[in-house]
Scaffold this active site. Structure first.
Site, mmCIF file in Angstrom:
data_model
loop_
_atom_site.group_PDB
_atom_site.id
_atom_site.type_symbol
_atom_site.label_atom_id
_atom_site.label_comp_id
_atom_site.label_asym_id
_atom_site.label_seq_id
_atom_site.Cartn_x
_atom_site.Cartn_y
_atom_site.Cartn_z
ATOM 1 N N ARG A 160 0.827 -1.207 0.000
ATOM 2 C CA ARG A 160 0.000 0.000 0.000
ATOM 3 C C ARG A 160 0.869 1.269 0.000
ATOM 4 O O ARG A 160 0.685 2.154 -0.838
ATOM 5 C CB ARG A 160 -0.915 0.031 1.238
ATOM 6 C CG ARG A 160 -1.932 -1.089 1.336
ATOM 7 C CD ARG A 160 -2.913 -1.085 0.179
ATOM 8 N NE ARG A 160 -3.636 0.166 0.076
ATOM 9 C CZ ARG A 160 -4.170 0.631 -1.049
ATOM 10 N NH1 ARG A 160 -4.012 -0.045 -2.185
ATOM 11 N NH2 ARG A 160 -4.836 1.757 -1.066
ATOM 12 N N SER A 184 5.282 6.375 12.421
ATOM 13 C CA SER A 184 4.016 5.828 11.932
ATOM 14 C C SER A 184 3.134 6.937 11.385
ATOM 15 O O SER A 184 3.387 8.130 11.601
ATOM 16 C CB SER A 184 3.286 5.108 13.063
ATOM 17 O OG SER A 184 2.798 6.051 14.011
ATOM 18 N N CYS A 185 2.070 6.548 10.699
ATOM 19 C CA CYS A 185 1.124 7.532 10.175
ATOM 20 C C CYS A 185 0.485 8.329 11.309
ATOM 21 O O CYS A 185 0.296 9.550 11.200
ATOM 22 C CB CYS A 185 0.051 6.852 9.327
ATOM 23 S SG CYS A 185 -0.861 5.540 10.194
ATOM 24 N N THR A 186 0.168 7.656 12.405
ATOM 25 C CA THR A 186 -0.481 8.338 13.536
ATOM 26 C C THR A 186 0.492 9.280 14.236
ATOM 27 O O THR A 186 0.116 10.393 14.637
ATOM 28 C CB THR A 186 -1.053 7.311 14.532
ATOM 29 O OG1 THR A 186 -2.002 6.479 13.849
ATOM 30 C CG2 THR A 186 -1.731 8.004 15.691
ATOM 31 N N THR A 195 -6.360 -2.224 8.219
ATOM 32 C CA THR A 195 -5.155 -2.372 7.395
ATOM 33 C C THR A 195 -4.973 -3.829 6.989
ATOM 34 O O THR A 195 -5.671 -4.724 7.456
ATOM 35 C CB THR A 195 -3.892 -1.906 8.156
ATOM 36 O OG1 THR A 195 -3.647 -2.819 9.242
ATOM 37 C CG2 THR A 195 -4.061 -0.499 8.700
ATOM 38 N N ARG A 245 -6.963 -8.692 16.455
ATOM 39 C CA ARG A 245 -6.818 -8.411 15.030
ATOM 40 C C ARG A 245 -7.175 -9.602 14.149
ATOM 41 O O ARG A 245 -7.269 -9.465 12.932
ATOM 42 C CB ARG A 245 -5.392 -7.933 14.716
ATOM 43 C CG ARG A 245 -5.080 -6.574 15.305
ATOM 44 C CD ARG A 245 -3.849 -5.985 14.677
ATOM 45 N NE ARG A 245 -3.392 -4.806 15.407
ATOM 46 C CZ ARG A 245 -2.440 -3.985 14.987
ATOM 47 N NH1 ARG A 245 -1.846 -4.227 13.836
ATOM 48 N NH2 ARG A 245 -2.089 -2.942 15.697
#
Length: 481
Positions: A138, A288-290, A319, A334
């Protein structure tokens, strides 16, 4: 003439002006390596309607719509200057010009505002820097799109190769197809062809070698003509210095990880601590994105109000790490079906804040819930401030940060009352402040921060790579002219 006739005539006039802007923007980009922006949004390779929409969006953050009739004279003035590689923000040019009281002409003011990018001051155009993608999932494919997009000037970064494990028959054709079409981010903007005989994908004229390898130590990149490259590891398989050092093969000079780094690997959030990267550092992480979503606004709030403590709750899109249907997973929750459930999980973003903001002494806790949307997340940042304030003050402060501060490429701002997550697919900012959801009560402030955890994060990764490669060009005008 009716009001409707007036509106339509006005639209056609603006449409014509926007159409005439396109070749000027394109020529500046191709011939001089100049990227024309409007309030941090690139106008390169944009359609007429997209240029007009970007001008209209300015009303959300600046309070009034910008017109192409206002920005066109500044763009025309730029074409007369001896510009070097740079980014020039037309929105900032107009704003600072309107605030200037010296009576200068547009041409005079523009020449002064961008003087750092002209004549003897300008940066010399550099040879392209080779980039290799290790992994093509991705984030890898979105980073590839960005690198191809930014290669239009023939300078800066050049994607030379991707490294993947062999996937059987028509592997390269299938990977090219995934680059060409994306269910979330839409069609690739350009053309893609496949040369199977030479294991090459050609995207907008960029020849990208597909290298098959199961282990980093199996590749000698100089065999493919790659020199002094930056390798971007999108797999997350190796996250410490020892593991990532496996990538330092012939032809590779630096390694950038698109996941939180462990141990002594620097975690870099562009706009906040990218200037701390040492020139000789060979291995670093983009966190990370966060972490990228919360650290810039957290820094902005700490700079102005002081932060005593905080908690971040992320409502995160699902994700690939999760299962489509209930199945075994090494994590407890998860393994449950991602598109059918809200799933409580952990986030390392709060603990990662200390690496990106070592001067922030406030304890920050965090937790996360994965929800059944494929992209765009929201971080709810609950802060206890060092002084009392009001909602209006914080609102105006964050809007100004998004417009004029060094964090304007990281922090966006929306006043749209009906904004929802899908509105922010494709956002290039690390996070977007939702003005309508902002809550302030004395020394407590709660910020709602949208972020495209795929594309916005990929933009941050590319910014870090540009910085460490030496092709991150300055933006003009500066906040003060």
């Amino acid at each position: 003439m009716t009001v409707n006739d007036d509106s339509f005539t006005n639209w056609k006039i603006r449409e014509e002006i926007a159409e005439s802007m396109i070749p000027l923007i394109g020529k500046l980009h191709r011939e001089r390596d100049v990227t024309v922006l409007l309030h941090s949004r690139s106008l390169v390779n944009k359609s007429v309607v997209s240029i007009l929409k970007t001008h209209r969006f300015a009303r959300q953050i600046a309070g009034a719509e910008l017109s192409v009739t206002e920005t066109m004279p500044f763009l025309e003035a730029l074409t007369t200057l001896d510009l070097g590689p740079s980014q020039i923000d037309l929105g900032m040019l107009v704003t600072t010009y309107m605030a200037d009281e010296r009576g200068l002409s547009v041409a005079e003011f523009t020449a002064e505002a961008v003087a750092g990018a002209t004549g003897a001051n300008k940066i010399e155009r550099r040879e392209p820097r080779d980039v290799v993608l290790y992994g093509f999932g991705r984030i890898g494919r979105l980073v590839a799109r960005l690198l191809i997009e930014k290669a239009g000037s023939g300078n800066g970064l050049m994607l030379r190769a991707i490294v993947v494990r062999g996937g059987g028959a028509e592997d390269i054709v299938k990977r090219a197809s995934l680059l060409r079409r994306d269910s979330i981010h839409g069609q690739f903007q350009g053309t893609i062809t496949v040369d199977e005989a030479n294991s090459t994908i050609v995207a907008n004229g960029n020849a990208i070698k597909v290298i098959y390898a199961d282990d980093p130590s199996a590749v000698d990149y100089t065999e493919y003509g790659i020199r002094d490259a930056i390798l971007i590891d999108n797999t997350g398989k190796w996250r410490d210095r020892e593991g990532l050092s496996k990538h330092l093969r012939p032809g590779i000079e630096k390694v950038v990880l698109t996941a939180p780094g462990k141990g002594d690997v620097p975690n870099i959030v562009h706009g906040v601590n990218h200037d701390t990267v040492k020139p000789d550092e060979q291995i670093l992480s983009c966190a990370s994105c966060t972490t990228n979503a919360i650290v810039p606004p957290l820094k902005a709030m700490d700079d102005e109000y002081g932060v005593l403590r905080g908690h971040v709750e992320t409502v995160h899109s699902f994700t690939n790490d999760q299962n489509l249907l209930d199945n075994y997973h090494k994590s407890e929750r998860r393994g449950r079906s991602a598109p059918l459930n809200m799933v409580i999980t952990e986030t390392g973003a709060a603990s990662a804040v200390a690496k990106a903001l070592p001067d922030l002494k406030a304890p920050i806790s965090g937790s996360s819930i994965r929800v059944p949307v494929p992209d765009v997340s929201i971080a709810i940042l609950n802060l206890q401030l060092a002084r009392e304030t009001t909602r209006e003050e914080v609102h105006d402060y964050l809007r100004e940060v998004s417009l004029t501060s060094p964090l304007k490429r990281q922090i966006d701002f929306t006043t749209a009352p009906d904004a929802v997550s899908s509105d922010f697919i494709g956002s290039r900012h690390a996070s977007i402040v939702d003005a309508g959801a902002l809550k302030v009560d004395g020394d407590n402030a709660i910020l709602y921060l949208w972020y495209d955890n795929e594309f916005g994060y990929s933009c941050q990764v590319v910014r870090v790579v540009q910085h460490v490669s030496g092709v991150e060009y300055p933006t003009y005008p500066t906040t003060a002219v």
